[in-house]
Motif scaffolding. Structure first.
Motif, PDB file in Angstrom:
ATOM      1  N   THR A   1       0.825  -1.203   0.000  1.00 52.92           N
ATOM      2  CA  THR A   1       0.000   0.000   0.000  1.00 52.92           C
ATOM      3  C   THR A   1       0.866   1.263   0.000  1.00 52.92           C
TER       4      THR A   1
ATOM      5  N   LEU B   1      -6.912   4.767   0.742  1.00 52.24           N
ATOM      6  CA  LEU B   1      -6.244   3.483   0.972  1.00 52.24           C
ATOM      7  C   LEU B   1      -5.443   3.458   2.265  1.00 52.24           C
TER       8      LEU B   1
ATOM      9  N   LYS C   1     -15.328   0.857   4.013  1.00 56.55           N
ATOM     10  CA  LYS C   1     -14.891  -0.250   3.154  1.00 56.55           C
ATOM     11  C   LYS C   1     -15.345  -0.085   1.712  1.00 56.55           C
TER      12      LYS C   1
ATOM     13  N   TYR D   1      -5.519  -6.617   2.211  1.00 60.32           N
ATOM     14  CA  TYR D   1      -6.531  -5.788   2.886  1.00 60.32           C
ATOM     15  C   TYR D   1      -7.707  -6.670   3.307  1.00 60.32           C
TER      16      TYR D   1
ATOM     17  N   LYS E   1     -13.072   2.310  -0.007  1.00 58.83           N
ATOM     18  CA  LYS E   1     -11.794   1.656  -0.317  1.00 58.83           C
ATOM     19  C   LYS E   1     -11.928   0.785  -1.569  1.00 58.83           C
TER      20      LYS E   1
END
Length: 124
Positions: free
Chosen positions: A12, A60, A67, A115, A70
Motif C-alpha cells: 500500500t 487506501l 470499506k 486488505y 476503499k
C-alpha cells in the motif's frame, strides 16, 4: 497476522508513493504535461487525474475509511493502471512503458488481497 499486515502496508505504501506523492510533486512539470500530450490527452485530464489519485491514496492509507469507498479506490487504481498500459500500447506499441503500469497493478492486487485478509481476521 503480523506478516499479513506488513505485506499489506509495504504494498500500500508503494502505491501511496507512486500514485499519490509522485504525481502531487511532478504533475505540473513540463515533462509530465508533454507525456500527456504525447498520449493524446488534454492537460485538464492530467489535473483531474492527480486530484483523484491523491484522494484515492488517502482512502487506501486511512484505516477508518469506509470499506465501500476503499473498494472504489482500488477499482479506480486498477482502471488507471490498465488504461495507462493500453494508452502506451496504442501510441508507442508494446514496450517497457506499456508493461510498467501492469507491474503496479500487481502490487495493487497484493494490497487488495491482504486488505481483505486483514479485514477477515479483524472481523472474525
Amino acid at each position: 497476522m503480523k506478516k499479513d499486515k506488513i505485506i499489506f502496508w509495504v504494498a500500500t505504501l508503494i502505491i501511496f508513493l507512486f500514485e499519490g506523492v509522485m504525481p502531487a510533486f511532478t504533475s505540473q512539470t513540463e515533462m509530465a504535461k508533454e507525456g500527456l500530450r504525447h498520449l493524446g490527452y488534454p492537460e485538464y485530464f492530467g489535473n483531474a487525474l492527480v486530484v483523484f489519485k491523491i484522494l484515492g491514496v488517502l482512502v487506501l492509507v486511512i484505516p477508518k475509511a469506509p470499506k465501500n469507498v476503499k473498494e472504489w479506490a482500488y477499482a479506480g487504481f486498477g482502471f488507471d493502471f490498465i488504461f495507462a498500459s493500453i494508452s502506451y500500447i496504442c501510441v508507442e506499441g508494446f514496450n517497457f512503458l506499456a508493461v510498467f503500469p501492469l507491474f503496479f497493478l500487481g502490487i495493487l492486487a497484493v494490497s487488495y488481497i491482504y486488505y481483505h485478509k486483514i479485514s477477515k481476521t479483524v472481523n472474525a
